[in-house]
Structure formats: C-alpha cells, structure tokens
Scaffold this motif. Structure first.
Motif, short mmCIF file in Angstrom:
data_model
loop_
_atom_site.label_atom_id
_atom_site.label_comp_id
_atom_site.label_asym_id
_atom_site.label_seq_id
_atom_site.Cartn_x
_atom_site.Cartn_y
_atom_site.Cartn_z
N UNK A 75 0.93 -1.14 -0.09
CA UNK A 75 0.00 -0.01 -0.05
C UNK A 75 0.94 1.21 0.05
N UNK A 76 0.85 2.03 -1.12
CA UNK A 76 1.73 2.95 -1.22
C UNK A 76 0.88 4.41 -1.04
N UNK A 77 1.65 5.12 -0.35
CA UNK A 77 0.93 6.72 -0.10
C UNK A 77 1.88 7.66 0.13
N UNK A 78 1.74 8.50 -0.97
CA UNK A 78 2.93 9.58 -0.44
C UNK A 78 2.73 10.52 0.17
N UNK A 79 1.34 11.00 0.67
CA UNK A 79 0.98 12.10 1.78
C UNK A 79 -0.21 11.74 2.29
N UNK A 80 -0.49 12.67 3.10
CA UNK A 80 -1.74 12.63 4.01
C UNK A 80 -3.09 12.80 2.98
N UNK A 81 -2.54 13.34 1.78
CA UNK A 81 -3.77 13.79 0.87
C UNK A 81 -3.72 12.87 -0.48
N UNK A 82 -2.89 12.14 -0.53
CA UNK A 82 -2.76 11.33 -1.69
C UNK A 82 -3.39 10.21 -1.77
N UNK A 83 -3.72 9.48 -3.05
CA UNK A 83 -4.59 8.36 -3.14
C UNK A 83 -3.45 7.24 -2.77
N UNK A 84 -4.09 5.87 -2.32
CA UNK A 84 -3.33 4.85 -2.15
C UNK A 84 -3.40 3.79 -3.05
N UNK A 85 -2.10 3.61 -3.48
CA UNK A 85 -1.83 2.70 -4.68
C UNK A 85 -1.55 1.16 -3.83
N UNK A 86 -2.57 0.16 -4.57
CA UNK A 86 -2.40 -1.18 -3.88
C UNK A 86 -2.06 -2.22 -5.02
N UNK A 87 -0.98 -2.92 -4.47
CA UNK A 87 -0.51 -3.90 -5.56
C UNK A 87 -0.06 -5.24 -4.86
N UNK A 88 0.12 -6.11 -5.33
CA UNK A 88 0.97 -7.71 -4.98
C UNK A 88 1.95 -7.91 -5.77
N UNK A 89 3.05 -8.36 -5.15
CA UNK A 89 4.26 -9.11 -5.92
C UNK A 89 3.74 -10.59 -6.67
N UNK A 90 2.79 -10.84 -5.86
CA UNK A 90 1.93 -12.18 -6.41
C UNK A 90 0.92 -12.07 -7.37
N UNK A 91 0.60 -10.81 -7.75
CA UNK A 91 -0.64 -10.70 -8.70
C UNK A 91 -0.13 -9.35 -9.59
N UNK A 92 0.88 -9.33 -10.45
CA UNK A 92 1.48 -8.46 -11.23
C UNK A 92 0.36 -7.73 -11.82
N UNK A 93 -0.42 -8.40 -12.61
CA UNK A 93 -1.36 -7.73 -13.54
C UNK A 93 -2.20 -6.85 -12.89
N UNK A 94 -2.46 -6.73 -11.48
CA UNK A 94 -3.45 -5.91 -11.08
C UNK A 94 -3.01 -4.68 -10.14
N UNK A 95 -3.84 -3.63 -10.36
CA UNK A 95 -3.35 -2.43 -9.41
C UNK A 95 -4.44 -1.76 -9.22
N UNK A 96 -4.62 -1.46 -7.92
CA UNK A 96 -5.73 -0.69 -7.52
C UNK A 96 -5.60 0.60 -6.89
N UNK A 97 -6.52 1.66 -7.04
CA UNK A 97 -6.04 2.87 -6.61
C UNK A 97 -7.43 3.42 -5.86
N UNK A 98 -7.33 3.90 -4.54
CA UNK A 98 -8.44 4.29 -3.73
C UNK A 98 -8.17 5.71 -3.30
N UNK A 99 -8.87 6.74 -3.44
CA UNK A 99 -8.81 8.16 -3.32
C UNK A 99 -8.98 8.23 -1.85
N UNK A 100 -8.42 9.32 -1.36
CA UNK A 100 -8.64 9.56 0.02
C UNK A 100 -9.99 10.36 0.49
#
Length: 382
Positions: free
Chosen positions: A347-372
C-alpha cells in the motif's frame, strides 16, 4: 407451422436459466420478457435480448414439427425448475398457446408471435479469435466491483474499458474500471490475442461485463471479437452479443504517472482484510469512512458510528516512511483485497492527501487506486 418437440430437462434448464438476467430486465417492450424459440432439425434455438445484450443458445431436441414462437422466459424457467420429469414435451396449439407436458403434469402457457421479436445481431465470424476463458474471467473478477452504478450519473464510468496492448513483446488485454472514487486495472496475457482487432479500446457496459463472466465461467476456451460496435463471444453452442457504449473513458494515465510507489508499506493481506472487516462494523452506512494511521511498523485503523460507538484495531506492517494519517472508504479496500492474490500487499501513499496505490508481487497484473477522504477529529476509544 405449429412446433412439437421433446427436450431434456437439464439441457432446457441450463439454457433458460442463462437467459434470466437478460429477459427479466424491466423494459418498455413486453416481448423482451419472452425468449424466442426456433425449432428445427433436431435442435431448438433459444434467443433472449434486452436490446443491449443478446444471447443465443442451440439445444439438442427430438423434433416432430418445426416452428417459431416466443414464450415468457421467467414462467418457463420456473416451470422447468420445478418439474420432476427428465424429459419435457412442447406442443404449440391454436392462438399461440403452448401445451407443456412433464411427467404427470400438464401446463398451458400463452406465447406471442415472433414477428415483433428483435432480430439477432449479425456479426463476422472471421473476426473472432480463440482465447482462454479464464483470462477473461480474471480480467472481470479483478475489475467488475469498481464499475460505477447507473444511478451515479456518470455515463462513461458505467462501463469497463477494454484495451489490447503490447508489453515487453507480449500481447495482453487490459481492463480498467472506475466509479470516480477508485480505479481498478488488470492486465492479463492470453494465447491467441495477436489476431484480435478492435482499435485502441472499447467500452463494455456493466451488464455486458456481467454476462461475459457468466458466459465464460464453465468454458475452457471461447472466441471473441469486435464487429460494428458490438462485442461478440462465441462457444460451440452459444453466442453472446453486447452492444458497446460510445464515448471516452476518463484519462487515467495521468493519475498513474503522478503516483509513486516509493513510500510503501507491506501488509499481510489476510490480517489487513480481517481488520478492515472488523472496523467496518462501526462505520457509517453511506461512506464507510475509516481513519488510516501509519506509525513506524504499526497500522492503526479506527472508525466511528454515531449510533453504535467506535472501533480501533492495530496490525503490524513493514514500513520505513514518515507517519501518515488519512481517511478512506473501508469498503473500497475490502473489495480490492478480496480479489487480489498473494499473501502480502503493498500500500503506497505519498502524503496525507494522496491516493493509495494497492498492488501485490504475487498478482503483477493488478493495480488498485483508492482516493482519500476528509475526516473530522479521530474517534474516541475507551
């Protein structure tokens, strides 16, 4: 000519049950709630449509007389489902009535002439290519949950974007969905895609995506193609035709370019998912808001409900970035993690107001983004 035939209950039930999500849609044309029966040459062709999605199925039968008529789809399904006979007899009588015999039971069902039933869309079989069905299922399963609902009044987001791409010398299909608050992207390689031609991208309406999933779930392979603003799926005995939506999907590439995965935390997926489900018990029903705090190697989740109280949960993470405190819709995380493969997620988050980038090394095809989300003061935990 009035038709007359025998058909196996199992074959009939499989066909007519597949039509239910198409023919039971409320519409202005009464005949669209019917299924078209074309009886000929020891087979019966069942066709249902709602003018957006059409399904045609060929079912073997013992045919005595051929003919064509439409029958109420839901009532036929209910009748066949409850029948105790392995074989069902259909015989058309005067004034479009059908006598249906199943063992000791006999039914009379009112039909409608087929002249008013919409013509099945024509398509070019030469434009279809073979593809593994599980590849299409994987694309849909990882993205269907984040398509905007019709009521959200975002027409171009009530569809899934399907693209054909070349990545590292491989041909992949990419499906992208968003409801304006989150974004799901799934890339999947599959054999046979090189011959698939539909331009840069197509928009498949939500109901079409749902029917694609049902069509593919019991198949090893199917044929797929795009012809004259229609997407076509074909198996040995069935054809699904979906009218594509017009318009442009929002430019999500700029969002992807603006996100960074440098400030990421590694979280055990099962622990995180279970924690989210517990915390969600005390969120408000509309927004499902939770507070998301990363402090060293701890992730603290809190929620508050004005009527019932509040909740707090803490899980261990691997994280070396700065402390974070932000709000998210808990349900968005739960739905993304439920389809994501692997034991650990990033779960990658750059700052308190940035989206969260969700991924997994075991599921390389998937990328999820959730807005704060913006939150009020933190809930009080006794």
């Amino acid at each position: 000519m009035p038709f007359h035939f025998n058909i196996a209950k199992k074959d009939l039930l499989d066909a007519i049950s597949a039509q239910q999500n198409i023919t039971n849609k409320k519409g202005t044309l009464a005949i669209l709630s019917n299924v078209l029966l074309e009886v000929r040459n020891n087979e019966v062709i069942f066709t249902g449509t709602d003018l957006e999605v059409s399904l045609r199925q060929i079912v073997p039968a013992e045919v005595f007389e051929g003919g064509t008529l439409t029958i109420p789809s839901k009532k036929l399904f209910e009748l066949v489902r409850e029948s105790g006979s392995e074989t069902i007899n259909f015989k058309e009588e005067e004034k479009n009535w059908i006598r249906i015999s199943a063992g000791s039971s006999t039914y009379r069902l009112a039909g409608m002439v087929s002249e008013e039933f919409p013509q099945f869309d024509q398509y070019d079989e030469q434009a279809l290519v073979d593809v593994e069905s599980d590849a299409l299922c994987d694309l849909i399963d990882k993205t269907l949950f984040s398509i905007a609902a019709d009521r959200e009044n975002m027409y171009n987001l009530t569809a899934a974007l399907l693209q054909k791409r070349e990545e590292e010398g491989k041909t992949v299909l990419r499906m992208v969905t968003s409801d304006g608050h989150r974004l799901s992207i799934m890339n999947r390689e599959a054999a046979g895609l090189a011959g698939l031609d539909f331009g840069q991208s197509v928009l498949i309406p939500r109901r079409g995506v749902q029917q694609m999933r049902k069509f593919c779930e019991e198949l090893d392979n199917c044929r797929i193609g795009v012809d004259q603003k229609k997407l076509v799926l074909q198996s040995e005995n069935s054809v699904l035709v979906i009218r594509l939506m017009e318009g442009d999907f929002p430019d999500f590439e700029n969002i992807l370019r603006s996100l960074s995965s440098d400030n990421s935390m590694i979280i055990n997926k099962i622990m995180f998912l279970e924690s989210l489900k517990r915390i969600n018990l005390f969120t408000e029903d509309i927004f499902h808001a939770i507070r998301f705090e990363a402090q060293g190697n701890r992730l603290i989740l809190t929620s508050e409900n004005a009527d019932f109280g509040s909740a707090r949960d803490e899980i261990e993470i691997t994280y070396s970035g700065h402390d974070l405190c932000m709000g998210f819709n808990c349900r968005y995380f739960i739905e993304a993690l439920s389809v994501l493969e692997g034991d650990a997620i990033s779960a990658a988050v750059s700052s308190d107001e940035s989206p969260c980038l969700i991924s997994s090394a075991d599921d390389k095809g998937f990328l999820g983004i959730v807005m704060p989300m913006k939150l009020s003061s933190p809930p009080s935990i006794a």
